[in-house]
Design a protein around this motif. Structure first.
Motif, PDB file in Angstrom:
ATOM      1  N   ILE A  17       0.839  -1.200   0.000  1.00 32.43           N
ATOM      2  CA  ILE A  17       0.000   0.000   0.000  1.00 32.43           C
ATOM      3  C   ILE A  17       0.873   1.248   0.000  1.00 32.43           C
ATOM      4  O   ILE A  17       0.560   2.250  -0.645  1.00 32.43           O
ATOM      5  CB  ILE A  17      -0.960  -0.032   1.198  1.00 32.43           C
ATOM      6  N   GLU A  18       2.000   1.182   0.709  1.00 32.67           N
ATOM      7  CA  GLU A  18       2.939   2.300   0.691  1.00 32.67           C
ATOM      8  C   GLU A  18       3.508   2.517  -0.706  1.00 32.67           C
ATOM      9  O   GLU A  18       3.934   3.611  -1.059  1.00 32.67           O
ATOM     10  CB  GLU A  18       4.066   2.050   1.689  1.00 32.67           C
ATOM     11  N   SER A  19       3.519   1.438  -1.503  1.00 39.97           N
ATOM     12  CA  SER A  19       4.008   1.527  -2.887  1.00 39.97           C
ATOM     13  C   SER A  19       2.884   1.768  -3.878  1.00 39.97           C
ATOM     14  O   SER A  19       3.035   1.530  -5.079  1.00 39.97           O
ATOM     15  CB  SER A  19       4.740   0.225  -3.257  1.00 39.97           C
ATOM     16  N   ASN A  20       1.728   2.198  -3.341  1.00 41.24           N
ATOM     17  CA  ASN A  20       0.571   2.563  -4.162  1.00 41.24           C
ATOM     18  C   ASN A  20      -0.072   1.386  -4.879  1.00 41.24           C
ATOM     19  O   ASN A  20      -0.651   1.542  -5.960  1.00 41.24           O
ATOM     20  CB  ASN A  20       0.949   3.642  -5.179  1.00 41.24           C
ATOM     21  N   CYS A  21       0.008   0.180  -4.289  1.00 45.11           N
ATOM     22  CA  CYS A  21      -0.722  -0.952  -4.838  1.00 45.11           C
ATOM     23  C   CYS A  21      -2.185  -0.843  -4.418  1.00 45.11           C
ATOM     24  O   CYS A  21      -2.560  -0.032  -3.562  1.00 45.11           O
ATOM     25  CB  CYS A  21      -0.127  -2.271  -4.341  1.00 45.11           C
ATOM     26  N   GLU A  22      -3.008  -1.669  -5.011  1.00 44.12           N
ATOM     27  CA  GLU A  22      -4.438  -1.666  -4.727  1.00 44.12           C
ATOM     28  C   GLU A  22      -4.692  -1.824  -3.228  1.00 44.12           C
ATOM     29  O   GLU A  22      -4.180  -2.748  -2.590  1.00 44.12           O
ATOM     30  CB  GLU A  22      -5.104  -2.820  -5.493  1.00 44.12           C
ATOM     31  N   LYS A  23      -5.497  -0.953  -2.652  1.00 42.59           N
ATOM     32  CA  LYS A  23      -5.696  -0.957  -1.201  1.00 42.59           C
ATOM     33  C   LYS A  23      -6.498  -2.153  -0.728  1.00 42.59           C
ATOM     34  O   LYS A  23      -6.258  -2.689   0.347  1.00 42.59           O
ATOM     35  CB  LYS A  23      -6.385   0.337  -0.754  1.00 42.59           C
ATOM     36  N   ASN A  24      -7.461  -2.595  -1.524  1.00 37.82           N
ATOM     37  CA  ASN A  24      -8.331  -3.687  -1.100  1.00 37.82           C
ATOM     38  C   ASN A  24      -8.019  -4.967  -1.868  1.00 37.82           C
ATOM     39  O   ASN A  24      -8.915  -5.726  -2.209  1.00 37.82           O
ATOM     40  CB  ASN A  24      -9.806  -3.301  -1.293  1.00 37.82           C
ATOM     41  N   GLU A  25      -6.739  -5.208  -2.121  1.00 38.86           N
ATOM     42  CA  GLU A  25      -6.408  -6.393  -2.898  1.00 38.86           C
ATOM     43  C   GLU A  25      -6.472  -7.671  -2.071  1.00 38.86           C
ATOM     44  O   GLU A  25      -6.566  -8.768  -2.628  1.00 38.86           O
ATOM     45  CB  GLU A  25      -5.020  -6.268  -3.541  1.00 38.86           C
ATOM     46  N   ALA A  26      -6.413  -7.571  -0.745  1.00 41.38           N
ATOM     47  CA  ALA A  26      -6.474  -8.761   0.095  1.00 41.38           C
ATOM     48  C   ALA A  26      -7.190  -8.446   1.391  1.00 41.38           C
ATOM     49  O   ALA A  26      -7.234  -7.296   1.841  1.00 41.38           O
ATOM     50  CB  ALA A  26      -5.077  -9.296   0.386  1.00 41.38           C
ATOM     51  N   ALA A  27      -7.781  -9.488   1.997  1.00 37.07           N
ATOM     52  CA  ALA A  27      -8.488  -9.341   3.263  1.00 37.07           C
ATOM     53  C   ALA A  27      -8.332 -10.609   4.073  1.00 37.07           C
ATOM     54  O   ALA A  27      -8.164 -11.698   3.520  1.00 37.07           O
ATOM     55  CB  ALA A  27      -9.969  -9.054   3.020  1.00 37.07           C
ATOM     56  N   CYS A  28      -8.388 -10.448   5.388  1.00 34.88           N
ATOM     57  CA  CYS A  28      -8.334 -11.578   6.299  1.00 34.88           C
ATOM     58  C   CYS A  28      -9.658 -11.643   7.061  1.00 34.88           C
ATOM     59  O   CYS A  28     -10.116 -10.629   7.602  1.00 34.88           O
ATOM     60  CB  CYS A  28      -7.167 -11.443   7.268  1.00 34.88           C
TER      61      CYS A  28
END
Length: 368
Positions: free
Chosen positions: A325-336
């Motif tokens: 996320i710090e590298s500007n990847c998708e914010k909701n790409e994974a969830a637990c």
């Protein structure tokens, strides 16, 4: 997210789950919780929804658990509290619409002899253990599917039917009736528990994605210089010796990475389920595994459902997500999601963001 990804899944009367609703699903979804809370059942539900027209999948998930469908009792075991009269129900909300699957049982006569009262069925079973109803020989012999798929762009909600039923004889053979006029467009797959799918790897090599395979394997075994697919479904690697060697000789970690990566690739624009994602992997390989899953599932538009019992797997996922996320990847790409079963047998799913995962880890809280 892709329109075929599930955003919500609802499950009723399946396995140990009386009812469960899971909302706000991501591209990669990790399920944790105590034993017998329903983690594997969630994966099976996603698998059944994706192959919504194929009743044979019921047989497969039973076989994977080591329980073949030999009699009525085995069929009842699919239903919550073994209550098959209520039926099962699965619902999946997607970007493109929704899927609804209702599963009920089929009863019939499996008696293959002439005199039921003698106990001679001529098929190796006694009526006392073979039939629910001794007088009539009626037994649960299969599953009936009623399903519908509603497209977000239209109001059509046609109900289709399919079934799979046990036939007479010594062996548990089944006859399947398919839904006429329906063809599935989304592929679903349960990850092979052992080994790898040779066809997926062969396709990656043929379509010039060898570098993708090598880059991942080299992080587990840096000595790997090349990879090839050979006869008999054997994948071999060049480690600098005088000849290629089977990749299996490098250990479970290399095989597991190869299996996960190629299965994501082989389930493009589909749904992949992975039970106990950490199997065969040393803790040092967990970060590699998560980076690989997150990157390749995005490339292949594959939604992943996975389970774990490992605190390390959860912790590393939180760290990886924060750095991405710090590298500007998708914010909701994974969830637990933590599954919890109450004293009254109700199952609930609690979603943890990467911030909440990190906060739990830093506080020494074990969310499992």
């Amino acid at each position: 997210m892709s329109e075929h990804f599930y955003k919500t899944i609802k499950i009723e009367n399946f396995r140990g789950i009386k009812s469960l609703e899971i909302n706000d699903l991501a591209r990669v979804n990790l399920f944790v919780g105590r034993n017998n809370c329903g983690k594997t059942s969630v994966l099976e539900a996603a698998f059944l929804l994706t192959g919504i027209s194929n009743p044979d999948l019921m047989i497969r998930i039973g076989n994977w658990r080591g329980v073949a469908l030999n009699d009525s009792s085995d069929i009842q075991n699919y239903f919550y509290a073994r209550n098959h009269e209520q039926g099962m129900k699965f619902l999946g909300l997607q970007g493109k619409g929704q899927r609804v699957l209702d599963v009920s049982t089929v009863s019939g006569n499996l008696y293959s002899g002439n005199d039921i009262n003698t106990g001679d069925t001529k098929s190796g079973y006694s009526p006392e253990t073979r039939f629910e109803n001794f007088e009539t020989g009626e037994a649960l012999i299969g599953f009936k599917y009623e399903f519908s798929i509603a497209d977000a762009a239209s109001s059509e909600n046609k109900i289709h039917q399919a079934s799979i039923c046990r036939t007479q004889g010594d062996q548990p053979n089944f006859t399947q009736t398919s839904a006429e006029g329906y063809k599935e467009k989304t592929e679903g797959r349960f990850l092979w528990p052992n080994g790898y799918n040779h066809d997926f790897i062969d396709k990656m090599l043929t379509e010039k994605r060898k570098d993708t395979l090598l880059n991942s394997l080299q992080l587990i075994a840096p000595e790997i210089q090349d990879i090839k697919s050979g006869a008999g479904g054997i994948v071999s690697v060049d480690t600098g010796l005088d000849s290629f060697i089977p990749v299996n000789l490098l250990g479970d970690g290399a095989v597991r990475i190869l299996n996960i990566l190629s299965s994501i690739d082989g389930t493009r624009n589909g749904i992949l389920t992975i039970d106990e994602v950490e199997n065969g992997l040393h803790i040092s390989a967990i970060r590699l595994m998560w980076e690989m899953v997150l990157n390749h599932s995005a490339t292949c538009e594959t939604q992943v459902f996975a389970t774990t019992h490992s605190a390390d797997v959860i912790s590393v996922l939180a760290q990886v997500l924060s750095s991405r996320i710090e590298s500007n990847c998708e914010k909701n790409e994974a969830a637990c999601f933590v599954l919890e079963k109450s004293d009254t047998d109700e199952v609930r799913a609690f979603k943890y963001s990467h911030e909440e995962l990190l906060k739990s880890e830093n506080s020494g809280i074990d969310i499992r």
